[in-house]
Design an enzyme around this catalytic site. Structure first.
Site, PDB file in Angstrom:
ATOM      1  N   TYR A  71       5.706   2.917  42.407  1.00  0.00           N
ATOM      2  CA  TYR A  71       7.072   2.224  42.068  1.00  0.00           C
ATOM      3  C   TYR A  71       7.815   3.391  41.695  1.00  0.00           C
ATOM      4  O   TYR A  71       9.086   3.149  41.851  1.00  0.00           O
ATOM      5  CB  TYR A  71       6.752   1.118  41.147  1.00  0.00           C
ATOM      6  CG  TYR A  71       6.092  -0.173  41.953  1.00  0.00           C
ATOM      7  CD1 TYR A  71       4.783  -0.265  42.007  1.00  0.00           C
ATOM      8  CD2 TYR A  71       6.799  -0.945  42.388  1.00  0.00           C
ATOM      9  CE1 TYR A  71       4.323  -1.321  42.517  1.00  0.00           C
ATOM     10  CE2 TYR A  71       6.559  -1.918  43.073  1.00  0.00           C
ATOM     11  CZ  TYR A  71       5.276  -2.442  43.306  1.00  0.00           C
ATOM     12  OH  TYR A  71       4.659  -3.314  43.870  1.00  0.00           O
ATOM     13  N   HIS A 123      12.339 -11.773  43.694  1.00  0.00           N
ATOM     14  CA  HIS A 123      11.108 -11.054  43.587  1.00  0.00           C
ATOM     15  C   HIS A 123      11.083 -10.011  42.472  1.00  0.00           C
ATOM     16  O   HIS A 123      10.477  -8.905  42.268  1.00  0.00           O
ATOM     17  CB  HIS A 123      10.669 -10.316  44.850  1.00  0.00           C
ATOM     18  CG  HIS A 123      10.245 -11.591  45.887  1.00  0.00           C
ATOM     19  ND1 HIS A 123      10.379 -11.266  47.326  1.00  0.00           N
ATOM     20  CD2 HIS A 123       9.879 -12.756  45.704  1.00  0.00           C
ATOM     21  CE1 HIS A 123       9.980 -12.418  48.106  1.00  0.00           C
ATOM     22  NE2 HIS A 123       9.701 -13.531  46.794  1.00  0.00           N
TER      23      HIS A 123
HETATM   24  N1  APR Z   1      19.421  -5.338  59.867  1.00  0.00           N
HETATM   25  C1  APR Z   1      18.580  -6.691  60.042  1.00  0.00           C
HETATM   26  N2  APR Z   1      17.111  -6.802  59.925  1.00  0.00           N
HETATM   27  C2  APR Z   1      16.458  -5.824  59.924  1.00  0.00           C
HETATM   28  C3  APR Z   1      17.057  -4.717  60.069  1.00  0.00           C
HETATM   29  C4  APR Z   1      18.315  -4.259  60.090  1.00  0.00           C
HETATM   30  N3  APR Z   1      18.835  -2.945  60.071  1.00  0.00           N
HETATM   31  N4  APR Z   1      15.711  -3.689  60.207  1.00  0.00           N
HETATM   32  C5  APR Z   1      14.690  -4.499  60.032  1.00  0.00           C
HETATM   33  N5  APR Z   1      15.123  -5.826  59.903  1.00  0.00           N
HETATM   34  C6  APR Z   1      14.326  -7.008  59.872  1.00  0.00           C
HETATM   35  C7  APR Z   1      13.007  -7.136  60.549  1.00  0.00           C
HETATM   36  O1  APR Z   1      13.031  -7.363  62.062  1.00  0.00           O
HETATM   37  C8  APR Z   1      12.087  -7.834  59.717  1.00  0.00           C
HETATM   38  O2  APR Z   1      12.252  -9.145  60.223  1.00  0.00           O
HETATM   39  O3  APR Z   1      13.935  -7.243  58.523  1.00  0.00           O
HETATM   40  C9  APR Z   1      12.809  -7.976  58.625  1.00  0.00           C
HETATM   41  C10 APR Z   1      11.830  -7.135  57.472  1.00  0.00           C
HETATM   42  O4  APR Z   1      10.844  -7.989  57.158  1.00  0.00           O
HETATM   43  P1  APR Z   1       9.752  -7.550  55.912  1.00  0.00           P
HETATM   44  O5  APR Z   1       9.230  -6.251  55.931  1.00  0.00           O
HETATM   45  O6  APR Z   1       8.495  -8.590  56.294  1.00  0.00           O
HETATM   46  O7  APR Z   1      10.681  -7.898  54.821  1.00  0.00           O
HETATM   47  P2  APR Z   1      11.108  -9.325  53.639  1.00  0.00           P
HETATM   48  O8  APR Z   1      11.037 -10.251  54.719  1.00  0.00           O
HETATM   49  O9  APR Z   1      11.993  -8.751  52.952  1.00  0.00           O
HETATM   50  O10 APR Z   1       9.497  -9.501  53.051  1.00  0.00           O
HETATM   51  C11 APR Z   1       9.600 -10.642  52.234  1.00  0.00           C
HETATM   52  O11 APR Z   1       7.503  -9.667  51.231  1.00  0.00           O
HETATM   53  O12 APR Z   1       6.243  -7.687  50.710  1.00  0.00           O
HETATM   54  C12 APR Z   1       7.002  -8.878  50.185  1.00  0.00           C
HETATM   55  O13 APR Z   1       7.808  -9.103  48.122  1.00  0.00           O
HETATM   56  C13 APR Z   1       7.893  -8.343  49.337  1.00  0.00           C
HETATM   57  O14 APR Z   1      10.106  -9.189  49.046  1.00  0.00           O
HETATM   58  C14 APR Z   1       9.359  -8.973  50.259  1.00  0.00           C
HETATM   59  C15 APR Z   1       8.742 -10.152  50.983  1.00  0.00           C
END
Ligand code: APR
Length: 256
Positions: A71, A123
């Site tokens: 972290y 979160h």
């Molecule tokens: N602009 C918009 N969306 C994007 C971009 C971009 N430049 N680049 C990637 N993405 C999209 C991807 O297609 C994907 O659908 O962002 C999304 C990221 O998804 P995750 O990696 O799953 O992240 P998130 O949805 O925030 O995860 C939710 O999971 O691991 C836990 O606590 C953590 O808050 C997090 C939660």
């Protein structure tokens, strides 16, 4: 941007006439600031690191130095990053609509550094450490960590009250989200008329329920994501584009 000009105008018109906008963001909104998402193939943190080892209380108890070090690496990456055009467009939008509620799953502070206020962090935050034992908040070191890629073993500082190890102020898997923040976010989702869903895979609950509840309450749901997600089926508009391209274009079109 991969959106029919008509769709851009339609989305802009909806925003221009909005009474209460909820902006719901995930890791994708910070991707263009160089912060890795969690699940994007190859680059996603959970593609490269063991989620159970690093994002759970059990993992921390088993190896606090590994988790704290990881972290600190993430805190370093965020401190070195800058808000992008998507963060700035969201901050600007707040002054152009009667009411805006910003709900994020992100633990970075890029929304705040872009000028957004009252951000609801579902979160937690990388900048709010607390004691693992007595749960008291702890002062945050102001230094910019200097960590190798992926982190290293760093013993967590000790709590000045009980001597317990400090932990990052993020919500780990298996932990409850902050009740008041979650209640505020759901209330906003159920009373808004427009919800912008930006950069989330919509797979982690209860957060992913927020756009669903907004949809059920009759709000227009506009998803901005270069990739398809589970939300496609209920979104009124799916803008297949990076956030830092789509959001400035939509806000500019809506309020020029
Ligand atoms: N602009 C918009 N969306 C994007 C971009 C971009 N430049 N680049 C990637 N993405 C999209 C991807 O297609 C994907 O659908 O962002 C999304 C990221 O998804 P995750 O990696 O799953 O992240 P998130 O949805 O925030 O995860 C939710 O999971 O691991 C836990 O606590 C953590 O808050 C997090 C939660």
């Amino acid at each position: 941007m991969n959106a029919r000009p008509q769709a851009l105008d339609d989305v802009a018109a909806i925003l221009r006439n909005a009474r209460h906008v909820v902006v719901f963001t995930g890791a994708g909104v910070s991707a263009e600031s160089g912060i890795p998402t969690f699940r994007d193939a190859l680059t996603g943190l959970w593609e490269r690191f063991d989620v159970a080892q690093l994002a759970s209380a059990e993992g921390f108890a088993a190896d606090p130095d590994l988790v704290w070090g990881w972290y600190e690496w993430r805190r370093m990456s965020v401190m070195r990053a800058q808000p992008n055009a998507a963060h700035r467009a969201i901050a600007a939008l707040a002054s152009k609509v009667p009411k805006l509620t910003l709900v994020t799953q992100n633990v970075d502070d890029l929304h705040e550094r872009a000028g957004s206020e009252g951000v609801l962090h579902l979160h937690g935050s990388l900048f709010a450490p607390r004691c693992f034992d007595c749960c008291r908040p702890a002062p945050l070191a102001s230094n910019l960590p200097d960590e190798p890629e992926g982190g290293r073993q760093v013993p967590p500082p000790r709590c000045e009250h009980c001597g317990g190890p400090l932990r990052p102020g993020v919500v780990w898997f298996g932990e409850m989200l902050p009740e008041d923040v979650l209640a505020h976010a759901f209330d906003a989702a159920r009373t808004c008329d427009v919800l912008l869903c930006v950069g989330t895979s919509s797979v982690v609950f209860p957060a992913a329920q927020i756009p669903v509840d907004a949809h059920r309450a009759g709000a227009k749901v506009i998803q901005i994501n270069p990739n398809a997600t589970d939300l496609d089926a209920i979104a009124d508009f799916n803008v297949r584009a990076p956030a830092a391209i789509a959001l400035p274009a939509i806000v500019e079109t809506a309020f020029r």
